[in-house]
Design an enzyme around this catalytic site. Structure first.
Site, short mmCIF file in Angstrom:
data_model
loop_
_atom_site.label_atom_id
_atom_site.label_comp_id
_atom_site.label_asym_id
_atom_site.label_seq_id
_atom_site.Cartn_x
_atom_site.Cartn_y
_atom_site.Cartn_z
N GLU A 166 -0.88 -9.60 0.40
CA GLU A 166 0.66 -9.84 0.78
C GLU A 166 1.09 -9.56 2.09
O GLU A 166 2.17 -8.95 2.35
CB GLU A 166 1.38 -9.05 -0.22
CG GLU A 166 1.23 -9.45 -1.82
CD GLU A 166 2.37 -8.76 -2.59
OE1 GLU A 166 3.33 -8.17 -1.94
OE2 GLU A 166 2.35 -9.20 -3.90
N GLU A 374 -2.29 -10.63 -9.35
CA GLU A 374 -1.31 -9.68 -9.62
C GLU A 374 -0.37 -10.67 -10.44
O GLU A 374 0.18 -11.69 -10.02
CB GLU A 374 -0.36 -8.93 -8.75
CG GLU A 374 -1.10 -7.93 -7.99
CD GLU A 374 -0.25 -7.16 -7.04
OE1 GLU A 374 0.83 -7.21 -6.99
OE2 GLU A 374 -0.89 -6.84 -5.82
C1 BGP Z 1 3.18 -6.39 -4.95
C2 BGP Z 1 2.30 -5.46 -4.37
C3 BGP Z 1 2.01 -4.33 -5.24
C4 BGP Z 1 3.08 -4.02 -6.35
C5 BGP Z 1 3.64 -4.73 -6.84
C6 BGP Z 1 4.88 -4.61 -7.79
O1 BGP Z 1 4.15 -6.82 -3.98
O2 BGP Z 1 1.24 -6.19 -3.86
O3 BGP Z 1 1.44 -3.29 -4.53
O4 BGP Z 1 3.53 -2.87 -5.73
O5 BGP Z 1 4.10 -5.85 -5.95
O6 BGP Z 1 6.08 -4.71 -6.76
P1 BGP Z 1 6.86 -3.39 -6.79
O7 BGP Z 1 6.19 -2.24 -7.12
O8 BGP Z 1 7.72 -3.28 -5.80
O9 BGP Z 1 7.71 -3.58 -8.27
#
Ligand code: BGP
Length: 473
Positions: A166, A374
């Protein structure tokens, strides 16, 4: 043949070093920019940080045993750069590398495919202090040296590699919103730092070609496919602007080796375009990935934004529904809630169809395989008596998104795998430990902060069955 999930589909789950490991100063690890940032007042929800996280560093065997029992086929994790190089460069800290060697060997012993992310935001603090981290071109060589160490040492053991996680979301937060370290708000600096990240990504991939000839590598992109708020031509133009600046700016550069023309021309007019030196284009061209990794959580809907309109605003970090402000770039686009979809408590649109159409857009535009690195639902979970967590909302979310994957495969998308974010509950960067994503609950007992007991949620047993049936083909 295109009638469902292929044999060998990677049913996985994902995590990242800072969010899971803890052990922030153990076995010679140096500080990362997040170690310091989270301890500054007001930066994260209730001051949460990853000092202990869920102590995966010490409990990885227990976590992998739970993965094996579930039948998980792949586990995506990230390597902490400052564990290997406490000062970002200089001598290798063997103890840091040894942790990942043990982790990978244990996964392999259970037939779980490791998916290794090279960078999930935890830059060594020393490089930030020395030369401003991503704002300096010097980072390209330092990143390559760190990656080459991993390529040389792990080539035979790891087949799937993710380069940068990201870059788009992280650097937008770091240099436009000021909400990730180093907390800068300056678009010119943002585009320059981002350019260096592209060069570092391409340099790492070029080195990978020689050192890991049998491996596959690609970046993980935070992909929010864009929708127009209406067929009003002004909204349609805003939608095109958003696609160009929030998606193609990264994906074209990764996959086609060049910035999208209209966006670059626009930034040259505003004086925000990055400085591109002779040789940069050649390097970018060597960075074409083997697959596109996407982290998919939601679509975003865009409307016209006049020159004196909305500016960039941060996300809802409390979980109070309906508190996300409109955000945009004056003269280009602004976000709008989409009245046709439900949202999570953090106001993220729940849109499985958006995943299907996003997969199709990428597949048609770039012609590469895609790995979903993810996807998941962050929610408040409730631990009930008898150690039960009835997360039927998470099961519904995952079920609908997996169905969208099946449809995308039928549409012709070459999909390599699907990783649930996350395996256990872990730290959410800005939202603390209350925003949970795991298939496995981690009990954060306030009376006993070191407890961190693992408890299977209902979604754990549900995903176990999905894997067994290869997605219910
Ligand atoms: C993405 C990241 C992760 C994770 C996920 C969930 O942006 O790669 O590391 O954190 O999102 O987001 P959040 O924890 O902000 O809800």
């Amino acid at each position: 043949e295109l009638d469902g999930f292929p044999q060998g589909f990677l049913w996985g789950a994902a995590s990242a070093a800072y969010q899971a490991e803890g052990a922030w100063n153990v076995d010679g690890k140096g500080p990362s920019i997040w170690d310091g940032f989270c301890k500054q007042p007001g930066r994260t929800f209730q001051g949460s940080n990853g000092d202990v996280a869920v102590d995966h560093y010490h409990r990885f065997r227990e976590d992998i045993a739970l993965m094996a029992e579930m039948g998980l086929k792949a586990y995506r994790f990230s390597v902490s750069w400052p564990r290997l190089y406490p000062d970002g460069r200089g001598p290798l800290n063997e103890a840091g590398l040894a942790f990942y060697e043990k982790l990978i060997d244990t996964l392999r012993a259970h037939d779980i495919e490791p998916i290794l992310t090279l960078y999930h935001w935890d830059l060594p603090q020393a490089l930030q202090d020395d030369y401003g981290g991503w704002e300096s071109r010097r980072i390209v060589a330092d990143f390559e040296r760190y990656c080459v160490t991993l390529f040389r040492r792990l080539a035979g053991k790891v087949r799937f590699w993710v380069s940068l996680n990201e870059q788009n979301y992280n650097l937008t937060n770091a240099y436009q919103l000021g909400t990730h370290p180093p907390g800068v708000r300056n678009r010119k600096r943002f585009f320059q730092a981002n350019h260096h990240a592209f060069l570092a990504n391409a340099g790492a991939i070029a080195a990978f070609r020689d050192l890991v000839p049998d491996g596959l590598i690609g970046p993980s992109f935070a992909y929010s496919p864009a929708y127009p708020a209406s067929p009003d031509p002004r909204d349609m133009l805003a939608f095109e602007n958003a696609e160009e600046f929030t998606n193609h700016w990264w994906l074209d550069t990764y996959c086609l080796g060049r910035y999208p023309g209209a966006a670059l021309a626009y930034l040259r007019k505003t004086g925000e375009a990055p400085e591109i030196l002779p040789g940069d284009r050649d390097l970018l061209a060597q960075g074409r990935p083997d697959f596109i990794g996407i982290n998919y959580y939601q679509t975003l809907t865009y409307a016209d934004n006049p020159p004196d309109g909305e500016t960039m605003r941060g996300i809802n970090t409390t979980g109070e529904k309906g508190t996300t402000p409109a955000s945009g770039v004056p003269g280009l686009y602004k976000t709008r809630p989409n009245p046709h979809v439900e949202t999570t408590n953090w106001d993220w649109a729940i849109d499985p169809t958006g995943l299907r159409l996003g997969l199709r857009r990428l597949s048609s535009r770039y012609g590469l395989p895609i790995l979903i690195t993810e996807n998941g639902l962050g929610e408040f979970d409730r631990l009930e008596r008898g150690d039960l967590i009835h997360d039927d909302y998470r099961i519904a979310y995952l079920k609908d998104h997996i169905a969208a994957c099946r449809e995308a495969i039928t549409d012709g998308v070459d999909l390599l795998g699907y990783c649930v974010w996350s395996f256990t509950d872990i730290l959410s960067w800005l939202n603390g430990y209350q925003k949970r994503y795991g298939l496995v609950y981690v009990d954060r007992d306030e009376r006993d902060p070191k407890d961190l007991r693992r408890i299977r949620k209902d979604s754990y047993f549900w995903y176990q069955k999905i894997i067994k049936d290869n997605g219910g083909n």
